[in-house]
Enzyme design. Structure first.
Site, PDB file in Angstrom:
ATOM      1  N   SER A 126       0.826  -1.199   0.000  1.00 48.34           N
ATOM      2  CA  SER A 126       0.000   0.000   0.000  1.00 48.34           C
ATOM      3  C   SER A 126       0.872   1.264   0.000  1.00 48.34           C
ATOM      4  O   SER A 126       1.643   1.479  -0.921  1.00 48.34           O
ATOM      5  CB  SER A 126      -0.975  -0.031   1.189  1.00 48.34           C
ATOM      6  OG  SER A 126      -1.965   0.966   1.059  1.00 48.34           O
ATOM      7  N   ASP A 223      -9.762  -4.649  -4.897  1.00 51.14           N
ATOM      8  CA  ASP A 223      -9.227  -3.677  -3.934  1.00 51.14           C
ATOM      9  C   ASP A 223     -10.147  -2.453  -3.909  1.00 51.14           C
ATOM     10  O   ASP A 223     -10.249  -1.729  -4.892  1.00 51.14           O
ATOM     11  CB  ASP A 223      -7.800  -3.277  -4.350  1.00 51.14           C
ATOM     12  CG  ASP A 223      -7.078  -2.448  -3.294  1.00 51.14           C
ATOM     13  OD1 ASP A 223      -7.766  -1.768  -2.502  1.00 51.14           O
ATOM     14  OD2 ASP A 223      -5.838  -2.479  -3.269  1.00 51.14           O
ATOM     15  N   HIS A 253      -7.573  -5.466  -0.777  1.00 46.74           N
ATOM     16  CA  HIS A 253      -6.474  -4.539  -0.529  1.00 46.74           C
ATOM     17  C   HIS A 253      -5.338  -5.166   0.276  1.00 46.74           C
ATOM     18  O   HIS A 253      -4.171  -4.993  -0.063  1.00 46.74           O
ATOM     19  CB  HIS A 253      -6.985  -3.289   0.183  1.00 46.74           C
ATOM     20  CG  HIS A 253      -5.914  -2.262   0.411  1.00 46.74           C
ATOM     21  ND1 HIS A 253      -5.250  -1.650  -0.641  1.00 46.74           N
ATOM     22  CD2 HIS A 253      -5.356  -1.765   1.548  1.00 46.74           C
ATOM     23  CE1 HIS A 253      -4.338  -0.812  -0.161  1.00 46.74           C
ATOM     24  NE2 HIS A 253      -4.387  -0.866   1.156  1.00 46.74           N
TER      25      HIS A 253
END
Length: 279
Positions: A126, A223, A253
């Protein structure tokens, strides 16, 4: 990228065996002191190069499933592995709300400069995927390869800028942007305007990205936090001729399901094999 079923089973069997049997060998938390800056908590396994450095996501820490799996896999191969908590995260000193993209970039560069030896494979999750890119631009000689997982390059900035003008003005008047999330106990993240303005200084997607090492970008089509097309944008802008994007149809995610971890581990194993063969 083609993966034979036998190789996949062997690799994941190896990983599972180490995850189940080698808990007693788990690395201990250490603390790195820095002049006039918060101490950083980290776990390190020494071994061969290229080593692996794990960069977690925003508000996350080094003890998640991906970080644990990486450490055990590196141990099984005899390669070094380092995972750590950014300033204001996990066991590190500092306050999360006072951190910035620049703060956490400095954390990553400190790790590369002071705590690891030789070229490293950075694995960024991320916002860690964004920091991974910034670190590779700043320290190209220390980077062997990059593996981004749900890479959030520029995402906080582009998300805010894509809000309707009136909505942006409301948040600017309040002085903070409140973002709903499933990933915090409060159910939201708060970003002040200074954080957003500072983050703009670190955006990488407006021009070619001067990174020439092998890059692998893994993203889930499901996601809901960071759209998969960001990984495509990163791939299009990176100058390296060796870039693969791997999309998982049902991936979300966090990419922490068993098959997600399996894919991450295979990708890193394949890179290590490629890098050591090149030498």
């Amino acid at each position: 990228m083609l993966v034979s079923g036998d190789n996949f089973k062997h690799l994941f069997g190896l990983l599972q065996r180490h995850l189940l049997l080698d808990r007693r060998h788990k690395s201990t938390v250490q603390y790195a002191s820095r002049p006039d800056l918060p101490k950083l908590a980290y776990r390190r396994v020494k071994g061969k190069t290229p080593g692996v450095v794990f960069l977690p996501g925003y508000g996350s820490n080094m003890n998640g499933q991906k970080g644990e799996a990486l450490e055990e896999f590196c141990r099984s191969l005899g390669h070094s592995c380092l995972r750590f908590d950014y300033t204001g995260h996990g066991a590190s000193e500092g306050v999360l709300a006072e951190g910035t993209i620049g703060t956490w970039k400095k954390d990553v560069l400190f790790i590369l400069d002071e705590l690891v030896e030789g070229p490293q494979i950075l694995v960024g999750s991320s916002i860690g995927g964004w920091l991974m890119l910034l670190a590779a631009i700043a320290r190209p000689e220390k980077i062997a390869a990059l593996v981004g997982i749900s890479t959030a390059a520029d995402h906080i900035v582009t998300s805010f800028n894509s809000l309707p003008l009136e909505t942006r003005k409301e948040f600017e008047e309040k002085g903070e942007w409140v973002v709903p999330t499933k990933h915090s106990e409060e159910g939201f993240y708060k970003f002040n305007m200074d954080f957003l303005r500072e983050a703009e200084n670190h955006c990488v997607l407006q021009s070619p990205i001067p990174i020439t090492c092998p890059v692998r970008l893994i993203h889930g089509l499901k996601d809901e936090d960071v759209p998969w097309h960001i990984s495509m944008q990163v791939a299009e802008r990176i100058l390296s001729p060796d870039v693969d994007v791997i999309l998982r149809r049902h991936g979300q995610h966090r990419m922490s399901d068993k098959d997600d971890i399996k894919l991450m581990v295979y990708t890193i194993d394949d890179l290590i094999d490629k890098l050591t063969t090149m030498v």
